[in-house]
Design a protein around this motif. Sequence first.
Motif, PDB file in Angstrom:
ATOM      1  N   PRO A 419      49.839  47.043  40.481  1.00  0.00           N
ATOM      2  CA  PRO A 419      48.846  46.227  39.786  1.00  0.00           C
ATOM      3  C   PRO A 419      48.074  45.307  40.732  1.00  0.00           C
ATOM      4  O   PRO A 419      46.863  45.100  40.560  1.00  0.00           O
ATOM      5  N   LEU A 420      48.758  44.788  41.751  1.00  0.00           N
ATOM      6  CA  LEU A 420      48.093  43.877  42.682  1.00  0.00           C
ATOM      7  C   LEU A 420      47.022  44.594  43.500  1.00  0.00           C
ATOM      8  O   LEU A 420      45.913  44.065  43.689  1.00  0.00           O
ATOM      9  N   ILE A 421      47.323  45.794  43.992  1.00  0.00           N
ATOM     10  CA  ILE A 421      46.334  46.543  44.771  1.00  0.00           C
ATOM     11  C   ILE A 421      45.125  46.871  43.907  1.00  0.00           C
ATOM     12  O   ILE A 421      43.969  46.666  44.315  1.00  0.00           O
ATOM     13  N   SER A 424      43.225  43.535  43.013  1.00  0.00           N
ATOM     14  CA  SER A 424      42.614  42.885  44.181  1.00  0.00           C
ATOM     15  C   SER A 424      41.375  43.640  44.641  1.00  0.00           C
ATOM     16  O   SER A 424      40.436  43.041  45.180  1.00  0.00           O
ATOM     17  N   LEU A 425      41.356  44.955  44.411  1.00  0.00           N
ATOM     18  CA  LEU A 425      40.208  45.767  44.804  1.00  0.00           C
ATOM     19  C   LEU A 425      39.101  45.791  43.751  1.00  0.00           C
ATOM     20  O   LEU A 425      37.926  45.947  44.089  1.00  0.00           O
ATOM     21  N   MET A 426      39.466  45.601  42.475  1.00  0.00           N
ATOM     22  CA  MET A 426      38.515  45.880  41.401  1.00  0.00           C
ATOM     23  C   MET A 426      38.215  44.702  40.478  1.00  0.00           C
ATOM     24  O   MET A 426      37.274  44.773  39.683  1.00  0.00           O
ATOM     25  N   TRP A 427      38.994  43.624  40.547  1.00  0.00           N
ATOM     26  CA  TRP A 427      38.753  42.469  39.673  1.00  0.00           C
ATOM     27  C   TRP A 427      38.567  41.234  40.544  1.00  0.00           C
ATOM     28  O   TRP A 427      39.525  40.702  41.099  1.00  0.00           O
ATOM     29  N   ARG A 428      37.343  40.781  40.661  1.00  0.00           N
ATOM     30  CA  ARG A 428      37.039  39.697  41.592  1.00  0.00           C
ATOM     31  C   ARG A 428      37.675  38.366  41.203  1.00  0.00           C
ATOM     32  O   ARG A 428      37.810  37.476  42.038  1.00  0.00           O
ATOM     33  N   GLY A 489      37.197  31.247  44.988  1.00  0.00           N
ATOM     34  CA  GLY A 489      36.103  31.971  45.637  1.00  0.00           C
ATOM     35  C   GLY A 489      36.571  32.874  46.762  1.00  0.00           C
ATOM     36  O   GLY A 489      35.881  33.029  47.769  1.00  0.00           O
ATOM     37  N   GLU A 490      37.724  33.494  46.592  1.00  0.00           N
ATOM     38  CA  GLU A 490      38.299  34.319  47.661  1.00  0.00           C
ATOM     39  C   GLU A 490      37.657  35.701  47.752  1.00  0.00           C
ATOM     40  O   GLU A 490      37.738  36.367  48.788  1.00  0.00           O
ATOM     41  N   TYR A 491      37.048  36.156  46.671  1.00  0.00           N
ATOM     42  CA  TYR A 491      36.417  37.475  46.685  1.00  0.00           C
ATOM     43  C   TYR A 491      35.151  37.445  47.520  1.00  0.00           C
ATOM     44  O   TYR A 491      34.331  36.531  47.414  1.00  0.00           O
ATOM     45  N   GLN A 492      34.974  38.444  48.377  1.00  0.00           N
ATOM     46  CA  GLN A 492      33.773  38.568  49.214  1.00  0.00           C
ATOM     47  C   GLN A 492      33.000  39.804  48.804  1.00  0.00           C
ATOM     48  O   GLN A 492      33.513  40.922  48.852  1.00  0.00           O
TER      49      GLN A 492
END
Length: 496
Positions: A419-421, A424-428, A489-492
Amino acid sequence: METGVWISLMGYFVLMIAIGVYAMQKATSSSEDYMLGGRGLSPKVAALSAGASDMSGWLLLGLPGALFVSGLGSAWIGIGLLVGAFFNWTLVAPRLREQTVHYGNAITIPEFLANRFPTRALSLRTVSAIVIVVFFAVYTASGLVAGGKLFESAFAGIFNFGGLSDYAAGVVITLGIVLVYTVIGGFLAVSMTDFVQGCIMMLALVIMPAVVLFGEGGGGYSQASQTLNEVDPTLLTWTEGLTVIGWLSAVTWGLGYFGQPHIIVRFMAIRSLKEVPTARNIGMSWMAISLIGAVSLGLFGRAYAVRNGMNIEDPETIFIILADLLFHPLITGFLYAALLAAIMSTISSQLLVSSSSLTEDFYRLFLRKQASDKETVAIGRLCVVLVGIVAVIIASNPDSQVLGLVSNAWAGFGSAFGPLIILSLMWRRTNGAGAIAGMVVGALTVMIWISLGWNGSFMGGPGIYEIIPGFIAAWVAIMVVSLATTDAGEYQHIER
């Protein structure tokens, strides 16, 4: 043991070590080279490396053994895996290849998570590295158990000297060969040997069921079906006697793919993003052929054993028994090599990923932040050996079941990282606090579920595979905690 068997096996061992020597000269000069092959894998090598490192000894031992005992109902495991692998290649592979480069050129999963969630970087690297090393010690042990069973069944009495049993010799020899090419050649050696081993495995799973069906004593498909119906009509049905919980526990094996570090690290190493679809098509074709072969071997192997009055004490050894019984020694040796290929391809991948985490996420993070590439590679090699020794200790029990060990480790990784992978890749909106919560909740749920015995029996009924509660609990924990805490704001955003 006939000379032809030894010729084939020795040829296989020499080839694996030669590939390790070649890889040592090509890609071990830096930590990125040693642990990720310099991100230069071709689509076919990446695809078969992911497949071979995934399937392990359970493809030729555990899955045929399950089909041998319970029939087509166990094939739902393979179907679930096939669906899970497809979505893993489609959803995770391209995003992980792109984002691991974008977020600080991460070369391990813990490093990527730390770069993706910098507010919890240290905690994430530490916890994820611990999860990887703990579950991979068990997972690697399952491969060594399979190696021990091969030697115990095929080489009875040959190594039984000085108090060393055939089983123990198999465990030690299997690990020894793997250590040689993994230690000297690193990720490139592991990936190249996986490619060769994947080809050998698929060929064996095409040859073996065909000979069992149409060779001497086989009788063809109609005779096999008749024999199985006489033994137990439910063996050839997909749903007869299968409960809803049993079906869910089988198909949800596919959920585990999203969180297997030794598989998804191949996505990070593919040569370029545009080559991911090609790798996916190759990998899925290989997987479909191999799973069909394993299912056929278990079913038709049961029919062959019944028709010929064979007493199979351990169903997980049906591949080994038929390889020795039906083929010329040179081919028997090749088939043994195929089983060793399945075992060794997974062990080498798991040892390397464990070593990478110990090196990058412990040694370099806490002990020697300024360690040189030469020093890092040396420590990585040492860690490969150390994890291997721990796995040998776990595998020392010859009564261990390959499928049982694999299922526990598979569920642990699938729940802690899956779930984390994905999120982390798809939900900002996923943040560091949610990431930590999901990883811990997923791993603990699996361990508690197993310790309470609920994977074997639950509330007096059939057991629920631990990945189901683990995956769900981790997913919910990530979303709830992320939404309940501040978005840092960690998502880039990645410009395309």
